[in-house]
Design a protein around this motif. Structure first.
Motif, PDB file in Angstrom:
ATOM      1  N   GLU A 287       0.832  -1.191   0.000  1.00  0.00           N
ATOM      2  CA  GLU A 287       0.000   0.000   0.000  1.00  0.00           C
ATOM      3  C   GLU A 287       0.872   1.249   0.000  1.00  0.00           C
ATOM      4  N   PRO A 288       0.474   2.292  -0.722  1.00  0.00           N
ATOM      5  CA  PRO A 288       1.314   3.497  -0.869  1.00  0.00           C
ATOM      6  C   PRO A 288       1.222   4.426   0.332  1.00  0.00           C
ATOM      7  N   LYS A 289       1.776   3.974   1.462  1.00  0.00           N
ATOM      8  CA  LYS A 289       1.618   4.728   2.704  1.00  0.00           C
ATOM      9  C   LYS A 289       2.730   5.733   2.956  1.00  0.00           C
ATOM     10  N   MET A 290       3.883   5.493   2.376  1.00  0.00           N
ATOM     11  CA  MET A 290       5.038   6.306   2.722  1.00  0.00           C
ATOM     12  C   MET A 290       5.225   7.465   1.748  1.00  0.00           C
ATOM     13  N   PHE A 291       5.530   8.638   2.309  1.00  0.00           N
ATOM     14  CA  PHE A 291       5.981   9.798   1.541  1.00  0.00           C
ATOM     15  C   PHE A 291       4.985  10.210   0.445  1.00  0.00           C
ATOM     16  N   MET A 292       3.759  10.457   0.894  1.00  0.00           N
ATOM     17  CA  MET A 292       2.730  10.947  -0.007  1.00  0.00           C
ATOM     18  C   MET A 292       2.869  12.462  -0.119  1.00  0.00           C
ATOM     19  N   ASN A 293       2.713  12.985  -1.324  1.00  0.00           N
ATOM     20  CA  ASN A 293       2.762  14.433  -1.490  1.00  0.00           C
ATOM     21  C   ASN A 293       1.647  15.093  -0.680  1.00  0.00           C
ATOM     22  N   GLY A 294       1.985  16.214  -0.041  1.00  0.00           N
ATOM     23  CA  GLY A 294       1.020  16.898   0.816  1.00  0.00           C
ATOM     24  C   GLY A 294      -0.235  17.325   0.081  1.00  0.00           C
ATOM     25  N   CYS A 295      -0.096  17.673  -1.214  1.00  0.00           N
ATOM     26  CA  CYS A 295      -1.269  18.131  -1.962  1.00  0.00           C
ATOM     27  C   CYS A 295      -2.283  16.998  -2.128  1.00  0.00           C
ATOM     28  N   LEU A 296      -1.808  15.769  -2.414  1.00  0.00           N
ATOM     29  CA  LEU A 296      -2.709  14.630  -2.509  1.00  0.00           C
ATOM     30  C   LEU A 296      -3.278  14.281  -1.137  1.00  0.00           C
ATOM     31  N   ALA A 297      -2.407  14.289  -0.115  1.00  0.00           N
ATOM     32  CA  ALA A 297      -2.857  13.924   1.229  1.00  0.00           C
ATOM     33  C   ALA A 297      -3.933  14.872   1.735  1.00  0.00           C
ATOM     34  N   GLU A 298      -3.786  16.180   1.453  1.00  0.00           N
ATOM     35  CA  GLU A 298      -4.805  17.129   1.907  1.00  0.00           C
ATOM     36  C   GLU A 298      -6.162  16.806   1.289  1.00  0.00           C
ATOM     37  N   THR A 299      -6.174  16.490   0.010  1.00  0.00           N
ATOM     38  CA  THR A 299      -7.428  16.155  -0.660  1.00  0.00           C
ATOM     39  C   THR A 299      -8.049  14.916  -0.012  1.00  0.00           C
ATOM     40  N   LEU A 300      -7.237  13.916   0.246  1.00  0.00           N
ATOM     41  CA  LEU A 300      -7.717  12.677   0.852  1.00  0.00           C
ATOM     42  C   LEU A 300      -8.267  12.932   2.253  1.00  0.00           C
ATOM     43  N   ILE A 301      -7.560  13.754   3.024  1.00  0.00           N
ATOM     44  CA  ILE A 301      -7.981  14.019   4.406  1.00  0.00           C
ATOM     45  C   ILE A 301      -9.274  14.819   4.446  1.00  0.00           C
ATOM     46  N   LEU A 302      -9.424  15.772   3.543  1.00  0.00           N
ATOM     47  CA  LEU A 302     -10.690  16.507   3.476  1.00  0.00           C
ATOM     48  C   LEU A 302     -11.836  15.562   3.123  1.00  0.00           C
TER      49      LEU A 302
END
Length: 837
Positions: A287-302
């Motif tokens: 699973e792609p858990k490590m070192f995700m770009n913040g821009c993608l992570a923000e979208t996912l978290i929202l």
């Protein structure tokens, strides 16, 4: 909630990656559905991946779709209006696929007035993700200073990309901490007041504005790079100890011609998920858990928060919203604490390498008893000044340790952990570590101020005594001794002696043999891996199979063989014993064809196999015998080449030739005195007899274990020169995995492979073979690691075979020690056995 995300390649190779993905996906559809015109039509976005169900640490869920816009930032800059239209169209496409929120990655969030214009035209809310990226970069700065023991009010940091949205909000977050900032912009100096106006006046004294980053290189050690253009920092010009947090995509740090170990380049703005988070994969390891770009992570978290809203839009990001999205990320199990450098995990040793530039240490001094505090410094000194790749190997296999005490069978590390040493310096410590008699021999010699290196201006007393002793214990007529400093030097001396004594010019050696790594010794070492990078070696050296009497005679019949060199047991070759009677047959053939016999007993000699020399088991005497390893009890380097007077005289027996081969340090009195003590110990404590007694007991115990585990191929050896060979084959496993999955796909994976060129298939097959071979080696390494980590037993592989684990403890080993090793080995085998027959 379902989110969508528009990424784009940040380099030409990554653009080609997106094109490859596009071609591959279309081909798969073509194979599954047959040719259809709509498969091969222009698409605005390239499908990349889907997250069908993301479950956060709180139990919240979302799903997502990620597509590529296959254009680099440079290409987007040439037509920003068109790209804005394409981004808006992409948002609509994702909305049709169910997305309720769309994230804009990289430059897709910059076109359209930093997302403002895009947001006005979009059918669903959008975010650039810059808030979480800025939060992560902010934490990267704080963590960097903490790792280097630097307080914020002492720090001086350059931020490149000001007044871009990330650079601006970073400045606003850092200034209240007391940090002094160098804000690097691209404007004329005349706009200074406008640039300062973005920041509260109370902090202006902490700020220096510059449009030339090169002015920072001499004075600044910390950088945050957040431009939209990339390539603004030259790593070659950075001060030693500099740290760059590169938030930009494309990267702001220029490629390095030669990587520097005195700087640290961090991949900034990346966030990682903890083990509580699932991306819906069947195998969590993939699973792609490590070192995700913040821009993608923000979208996912929202999306996890079910907040379909505009968030990071425009130049001026809200500091509170930046900190808030960071707190929400932590709540869901996403953390910026894991750092990467050029895609590699940052470890403590990376900080140690940089820390010394910020906190200079006094000159290194010899410490009699290093402590745990010296461990990491020692590792980093070895990495920087001796062999960095060896440290990487040790760390990957959890083998890195610094020993501070040796006594008998035990070694103690900086943490106070005692280990059983079943390597004993690869056979150097036959009498155990720091035997009192050996230590006394050294200290007594030095205490009496006896001379050490006087061998070529006088007659060395102790060296003469040692030569006499070796002559007395060596078999047959061996009685002329040349003393050197190591095993490979002893072999070099033997080769030169044989060639000088003979009117023939060819040397014979055995395949899979090992005699050392200097040029002469390497020329008669039978492993391509060791030889290939140093060729051409000595000419007229020929290899034959070990133990093959017929092959030996065929070569000797040619009449040009000066000498045949071999080990009676191939130690580094995997502890391969010579067949019964082989040495006698070799001796007979060498006599018959006037060939000198050189026996390399560097590992087998001095009691290791149950006799002082292995050749005594077959009552064979060579013309030349080489010794080293434990000749001085493992305390002082020493080697010996012993020959018959006949051979010596033929080579060096004249006034013109008697000093053709010499050694500055060979034959030193101190080493000779210690060697005399070691030989006395071997005899008086009957270590050869103990080796055959305890060695036979240990071998039987290990053979009993081997019978229960099919991956233990064999246990072999003689005395306390033992080895365990493993066989855990992975041959065909990768191909089988591919084939197992291939027929389940709707597209013709097998057919696609067969349509590749022969060259492509050859290289793929070779790569798969190497992967499988590496996994077999890894299996044995994990056994070595488990013995050390869980049972405090030190072992290692042989030099010529990664599937063979050597067992060469000191000859003082007891039955209880042997039993402990066998029980530990059984437990490790049980742990490593997934399948039983």
């Amino acid at each position: 909630m379902k989110f969508g995300f528009i990424a784009h390649p940040t380099s030409v190779p990554l653009k080609r990656h997106s094109k490859l993905m596009d071609m591959f996906i279309r081909t798969c559809r073509d194979q599954a559905q047959g040719f259809q015109p709509n498969i091969w039509q222009h698409e605005n976005l390239v499908p990349f991946t889907r997250f069908e169900k993301v479950i956060s640490a709180t139990g919240a869920t979302c799903s997502g779709i990620i597509h590529y816009m296959p254009l680099t930032a440079e290409e987007m800059l040439t037509q920003p209006k068109v790209i804005t239209e394409r981004v808006v169209a992409g948002i609509s496409q994702l909305c049709e696929e169910g997305a309720e929120l769309v994230g804009l990655g990289g430059f897709t969030g910059i076109v359209g007035q930093r997302g403002l214009q895009t947001a006005e035209q979009a059918v669903v809310p959008v975010t650039t993700g810059n808030s979480l990226t800025a939060y992560v970069a902010y934490r990267n700065v704080i963590d960097t200073l903490a790792n280097l023991n630097i307080s914020e009010d002492e720090a001086e940091i350059a931020i490149a990309g000001y007044p871009g949205s990330i650079a601006l909000v970073l400045a606003r977050l850092l200034l209240p901490l007391g940090v002094r900032l160098h804000l690097v912009h691209r404007h004329r100096e005349a706009v200074t007041e406008k640039l300062l106006s973005y920041l509260p006046e109370t902090y202006h004294a902490q700020i220096r504005l510059t449009n030339d980053i090169s002015t920072c290189y001499p004075i600044v050690s910390f950088y945050v790079a957040a431009t939209s253009t990339g390539g603004v920092i030259d790593p070659a010009r950075l001060k030693p100890g500099s740290v760059v947090i590169d938030v930009a995509l494309p990267r702001d740090v220029l490629p390095q011609d030669e990587p520097r170990r005195d700087i640290l380049l961090l991949d900034g703005g990346l966030i990682s998920a903890n083990d509580q988070i699932s991306f819906g994969g069947s195998q969590p390891e993939f699973e792609p858990k490590m070192f995700m770009n913040g821009c993608l992570a923000e979208t996912l978290i929202l999306a996890l928060e079910e907040r379909a809203e505009l968030y990071s839009i425009g130049r001026e990001l809200d500091c509170n919203k930046v900190l808030n999205i960071g707190e929400i990320a932590l709540k869901h199990g996403f953390s910026p604490a894991r750092l990467a450098s050029l895609g590699r995990h940052v470890k403590e040793q990376d900080w140690v390498a940089i820390r010394r530039y910020h906190h200079p240490q006094p000159p290194a001094e010899l410490i009699s008893h290093p402590s745990i505090s010296n461990f990491r410094e020692t590792v980093e000194r070895f990495r920087q000044y001796i062999n960095p790749e060896m440290i990487d190997f040790y760390e990957y296999n959890h083998l890195e340790r610094v020993f501070v005490k040796g006594e008998g069978l035990k070694l103690t590390d900086t943490q106070g952990i005692e280990y059983y040493d079943f390597i004993s310096g690869y056979g150097c410590v036959n009498v155990g570590h720091n035997h009192p008699a050996i230590v006394a021999a050294v200290t007594n010699y030095l205490a009496h101020q006896q001379p050490t290196f006087i061998q070529y201006v006088s007659i060395p007393y102790q060296a003469s005594l040692l030569a006499e002793k070796l002559s007395n214990i060596a078999p047959g007529a061996l009685s002329r001794v040349f003393l050197s400093n190591s095993g490979t030097e002893a072999v070099e001396a033997a080769i030169k002696l044989a060639l000088a004594a003979s009117d023939k010019s060819t040397l014979l050696y055995c395949e899979n043999g090992y005699h050392g790594k200097t040029m002469g010794a390497l020329s008669v070492t039978g492993r391509e891996k060791h030889r290939k990078h140093f060729e051409p070696l000595l000419s007229q050296c020929h290899a034959i199979p070990f133990g093959d009497v017929v092959a030996l005679e065929q070569q000797l019949k040619l009449g040009n063989i000066a000498a045949f060199i071999l080990e009676p047991i191939q130690g580094e070759g995997g502890v391969i014993l010579s067949p019964q009677g082989y040495l006698q047959a070799v001796r007979r053939l060498c006599d018959q064809y006037d060939c000198l016999l050189i026996l390399d007993e560097i590992q087998t000699g001095l009691g290791r196999t149950g006799k002082m020399f292995y050749c005594e088991w077959e009552q064979v005497c060579p013309d030349i015998l080489t010794l080293s390893k434990s000749l001085s009890g493992g305390v002082i380097p020493i080697g010996a080449t012993i020959s018959t007077p006949k051979v010596w005289d033929a080579a060096y027996g004249s006034i013109d030739r008697f000093i053709l081969h010499t050694s500055t340090f060979g034959g030193g009195n101190l080493a000779a005195a210690v060697a005399l003590s070691a030989l006395k110990l071997i005899e008086e404590e009957k270590l050869a007899e103990n080796a055959i007694d305890v060695g036979s007991y240990l071998k039987k115990l290990l053979q009993d274990v081997a019978g229960d585990y099919p991956f233990v191929k064999s246990v072999r050896g003689k005395g306390l020169m033992l080895a365990i060979e493993f066989e855990q084959p992975f041959a065909g496993s990768v191909a089988a995995t591919v084939n197992e999955l291939a027929h389940r796909f709707s597209w013709d994976a097998v057919g696609t492979y067969y349509l590749l060129s022969d060259k492509a298939k050859y290289h793929i097959d070779e790569a798969l073979h190497e992967i499988e071979q590496g996994m077999e080696d890894m299996f044995v390494l994990r056994i070595v690691t488990k013995l050390a980590q869980e049972h405090q037993i030190l072992t290692f592989m042989t030099a010529n075979s990664n599937r063979v684990m050597r067992i060469q403890p000191p000859l003082t080993l007891t039955h209880d020690d042997a039993k402990y090793f066998a029980e530990a080995f059984r437990q490790v085998c049980e742990d490593m056995s997934t399948f039983h027959y």
